[in-house]
Design a protein around this motif. Sequence first.
Motif, PDB file in Angstrom:
ATOM      1  N   ASN A 126     -40.071  -3.299   8.208  1.00  0.00           N
ATOM      2  CA  ASN A 126     -39.025  -3.365   7.083  1.00  0.00           C
ATOM      3  C   ASN A 126     -37.783  -2.748   7.384  1.00  0.00           C
ATOM      4  N   GLY A 127     -37.629  -2.144   8.600  1.00  0.00           N
ATOM      5  CA  GLY A 127     -36.554  -1.634   9.386  1.00  0.00           C
ATOM      6  C   GLY A 127     -36.085  -2.336  10.666  1.00  0.00           C
ATOM      7  N   GLU A 128     -36.183  -1.853  11.790  1.00  0.00           N
ATOM      8  CA  GLU A 128     -35.715  -2.520  12.993  1.00  0.00           C
ATOM      9  C   GLU A 128     -36.670  -2.083  14.054  1.00  0.00           C
ATOM     10  N   LEU A 129     -37.180  -3.134  14.733  1.00  0.00           N
ATOM     11  CA  LEU A 129     -38.080  -2.978  16.110  1.00  0.00           C
ATOM     12  C   LEU A 129     -37.354  -3.377  17.179  1.00  0.00           C
ATOM     13  N   ALA A 134     -51.747   2.430  18.524  1.00  0.00           N
ATOM     14  CA  ALA A 134     -51.831   2.659  16.849  1.00  0.00           C
ATOM     15  C   ALA A 134     -52.791   1.896  16.234  1.00  0.00           C
ATOM     16  N   ASP A 135     -53.591   2.439  15.249  1.00  0.00           N
ATOM     17  CA  ASP A 135     -54.371   1.813  14.148  1.00  0.00           C
ATOM     18  C   ASP A 135     -53.495   0.744  13.337  1.00  0.00           C
ATOM     19  N   ALA A 136     -52.559   1.026  13.023  1.00  0.00           N
ATOM     20  CA  ALA A 136     -51.474   0.423  12.200  1.00  0.00           C
ATOM     21  C   ALA A 136     -49.952   0.974  12.376  1.00  0.00           C
ATOM     22  N   MET A 137     -48.949   0.060  12.115  1.00  0.00           N
ATOM     23  CA  MET A 137     -47.646   0.659  12.464  1.00  0.00           C
ATOM     24  C   MET A 137     -46.854  -0.037  11.521  1.00  0.00           C
ATOM     25  N   GLU A 138     -46.116   0.769  10.754  1.00  0.00           N
ATOM     26  CA  GLU A 138     -44.928   0.606   9.808  1.00  0.00           C
ATOM     27  C   GLU A 138     -43.815   1.165   9.966  1.00  0.00           C
ATOM     28  N   ILE A 139     -42.861   0.432  10.035  1.00  0.00           N
ATOM     29  CA  ILE A 139     -41.434   0.829  10.222  1.00  0.00           C
ATOM     30  C   ILE A 139     -40.667   0.518   8.853  1.00  0.00           C
ATOM     31  N   SER A 140     -40.097   1.644   8.388  1.00  0.00           N
ATOM     32  CA  SER A 140     -39.818   1.500   6.921  1.00  0.00           C
ATOM     33  C   SER A 140     -38.264   0.992   6.854  1.00  0.00           C
ATOM     34  N   ALA A 141     -37.866   0.713   5.513  1.00  0.00           N
ATOM     35  CA  ALA A 141     -36.438   0.047   5.580  1.00  0.00           C
ATOM     36  C   ALA A 141     -35.548   1.243   6.326  1.00  0.00           C
ATOM     37  N   VAL A 142     -34.448   0.954   6.662  1.00  0.00           N
ATOM     38  CA  VAL A 142     -33.461   1.610   7.050  1.00  0.00           C
ATOM     39  C   VAL A 142     -33.905   2.576   8.318  1.00  0.00           C
ATOM     40  N   SER A 143     -34.889   2.382   9.052  1.00  0.00           N
ATOM     41  CA  SER A 143     -35.491   3.293  10.076  1.00  0.00           C
ATOM     42  C   SER A 143     -35.641   2.116  11.385  1.00  0.00           C
ATOM     43  N   GLY A 189     -40.562   6.802   8.916  1.00  0.00           N
ATOM     44  CA  GLY A 189     -39.455   6.718   7.931  1.00  0.00           C
ATOM     45  C   GLY A 189     -39.951   6.783   6.596  1.00  0.00           C
ATOM     46  N   ASP A 190     -39.077   6.658   5.739  1.00  0.00           N
ATOM     47  CA  ASP A 190     -39.796   6.708   4.103  1.00  0.00           C
ATOM     48  C   ASP A 190     -38.865   5.803   3.386  1.00  0.00           C
ATOM     49  N   GLY A 191     -38.199   4.867   4.013  1.00  0.00           N
ATOM     50  CA  GLY A 191     -37.656   3.718   3.363  1.00  0.00           C
ATOM     51  C   GLY A 191     -36.197   4.200   2.790  1.00  0.00           C
ATOM     52  N   SER A 192     -35.879   5.415   2.748  1.00  0.00           N
ATOM     53  CA  SER A 192     -34.346   5.934   1.998  1.00  0.00           C
ATOM     54  C   SER A 192     -33.604   6.403   3.016  1.00  0.00           C
ATOM     55  N   SER A 193     -34.161   7.191   4.173  1.00  0.00           N
ATOM     56  CA  SER A 193     -33.550   8.126   5.025  1.00  0.00           C
ATOM     57  C   SER A 193     -33.464   7.556   6.194  1.00  0.00           C
ATOM     58  N   THR A 194     -32.224   7.523   6.916  1.00  0.00           N
ATOM     59  CA  THR A 194     -32.230   6.835   8.480  1.00  0.00           C
ATOM     60  C   THR A 194     -32.738   7.544   9.349  1.00  0.00           C
ATOM     61  N   THR A 195     -33.558   6.967  10.002  1.00  0.00           N
ATOM     62  CA  THR A 195     -34.532   7.331  10.966  1.00  0.00           C
ATOM     63  C   THR A 195     -34.613   6.677  12.442  1.00  0.00           C
ATOM     64  N   THR A 196     -34.544   7.137  13.413  1.00  0.00           N
ATOM     65  CA  THR A 196     -34.592   6.291  14.657  1.00  0.00           C
ATOM     66  C   THR A 196     -35.496   7.144  15.524  1.00  0.00           C
ATOM     67  N   VAL A 197     -36.617   6.619  16.153  1.00  0.00           N
ATOM     68  CA  VAL A 197     -37.421   6.803  16.835  1.00  0.00           C
ATOM     69  C   VAL A 197     -37.777   6.040  18.258  1.00  0.00           C
ATOM     70  N   THR A 198     -37.932   6.861  19.345  1.00  0.00           N
ATOM     71  CA  THR A 198     -37.903   6.373  20.642  1.00  0.00           C
ATOM     72  C   THR A 198     -39.201   6.537  21.254  1.00  0.00           C
ATOM     73  N   MET A 199     -39.783   5.362  21.858  1.00  0.00           N
ATOM     74  CA  MET A 199     -40.986   5.787  22.588  1.00  0.00           C
ATOM     75  C   MET A 199     -40.877   6.011  24.097  1.00  0.00           C
ATOM     76  N   TYR A 200     -41.251   7.410  24.555  1.00  0.00           N
ATOM     77  CA  TYR A 200     -41.450   7.881  25.923  1.00  0.00           C
ATOM     78  C   TYR A 200     -42.590   7.558  26.452  1.00  0.00           C
ATOM     79  N   ARG A 201     -43.692   7.264  26.022  1.00  0.00           N
ATOM     80  CA  ARG A 201     -45.082   7.019  26.458  1.00  0.00           C
ATOM     81  C   ARG A 201     -45.463   5.640  25.777  1.00  0.00           C
ATOM     82  N   ASN A 202     -46.401   5.079  26.488  1.00  0.00           N
ATOM     83  CA  ASN A 202     -47.296   3.858  25.514  1.00  0.00           C
ATOM     84  C   ASN A 202     -47.872   4.462  24.611  1.00  0.00           C
ATOM     85  N   VAL A 203     -47.832   3.499  23.470  1.00  0.00           N
ATOM     86  CA  VAL A 203     -48.429   4.117  21.978  1.00  0.00           C
ATOM     87  C   VAL A 203     -49.452   3.084  21.585  1.00  0.00           C
TER      88      VAL A 203
END
Length: 411
Positions: A95-98, A67-76, A51-65
């Motif tokens: 900053n969103g939801e995990l 990452a070097d770093a992870m940011e969950i933006s606001a409203v995502s 997400g970019d902090g302004s638009s609602t984004t929902t992402v689902t993992m279907y594999r193990n992931v």
Amino acid sequence: PIHADKFVCDGSYIKNGNPDMFVFINGDGVAGNGVLSGTAATLEMGPVRIGDGSSTTTVTMYRNVTADAMEISAVSALGTGSGHDLTVVGDLLINGELTVSSQDTTINVSGNMTGTGQFSPGTGTVVFSGPGTSQISPLDGGTKTTFHNLVADKSSGSVEPLADLDVLGALTVGAGSTLLVGSYTVTVSGPTTVQHTVSIGTGTLDCDGPFDASGGSIVFTAWGELRLGGDTITSLGTLDTSDGTVIYDRDGDQTVLADEYCSLEIEGAGVKTVGGSVIVNLTLSVSNGAHLTIPQGETVRARYVSVFGTLRMEAGAAASSELDFSWYDTPSLNVAGTGKLVLVGYNSDRRCMLRGDSDSRVRFLIRGTLDAQYYAIHYPTVEGFELASGATVTAMNDGYFDHPADNGCLL
């Protein structure tokens, strides 16, 4: 594979591993859903932002992931999917939801877990690994963070909460790891295992399940608390004896472990029974409504004893019981108006003994209830064994006072 510095996904992104890629999921301001999937069992990724902090984004993992770093933006939001693990080599910024979707899911973080968002732990496990200190921000409305299972698994390093923590399942502090409780409250509903170090400042580690610090250490840097509410307390490890209070507070029976404490407090319903030689360098306190029993053959050594509930001493055919004040200057036993001192000796050879010596005369003050038979009171102060106005004596039989102070009184 896709080779790029940046990838913008408005829908589904399927990736078979590109560790140099900075991945944006819906990073262009367009609302939508995304997935992390692919044919590989684990997606190896560079830094990821959802997400970019302004638009609602929902992402689902279907594999193990990974990452070097992870940011969950606001409203995502990011969901781990059923049984899929997330490994973050650096920081996890929420900053969103995990949301953890399965009890089989493990989130492994080598850096910090911070942000202003929401973490929904489900029944999964969060593991902090890697060297150095990992900090945990308050992610439940800015007041605390809730985990199901929490593991500190560092070869050398610390996990440091920046607010209160609730652990609904198990807490494990592995070998090489330190949990820095500091001034906060860490509450554990399930089992607690300490294989290295827990450091408590003015805060509280409140363990409501089984507790085992075999091979570990409990360190107090100030007057904090270790609360033990489980039915099974296996070991306190190497326990700090110069600061802090250990509190047995189960609403049920417990065994008070043979150990050396700085201060020891008894709370909760049920009977707490001394399970061996206990040393309390400062204050032993039995709270209102609580009950502590010193059975035959056992000795409790303390400087100050305050009884607001019930303190019971028992002797038997094989041995006496003893409350020993003789190691300390100006010791005292104070039974408050709500308190009760019960001394149940066996015979003239097997008594309940309250012991001072010529250098450690004891101030005995009874404001509550005394029920005593076959007892021995050693070296009271010049004030003697004082029954204050309003005290109740239900029995005081077959006892004696040893070495009263010159010109002192007994009652």
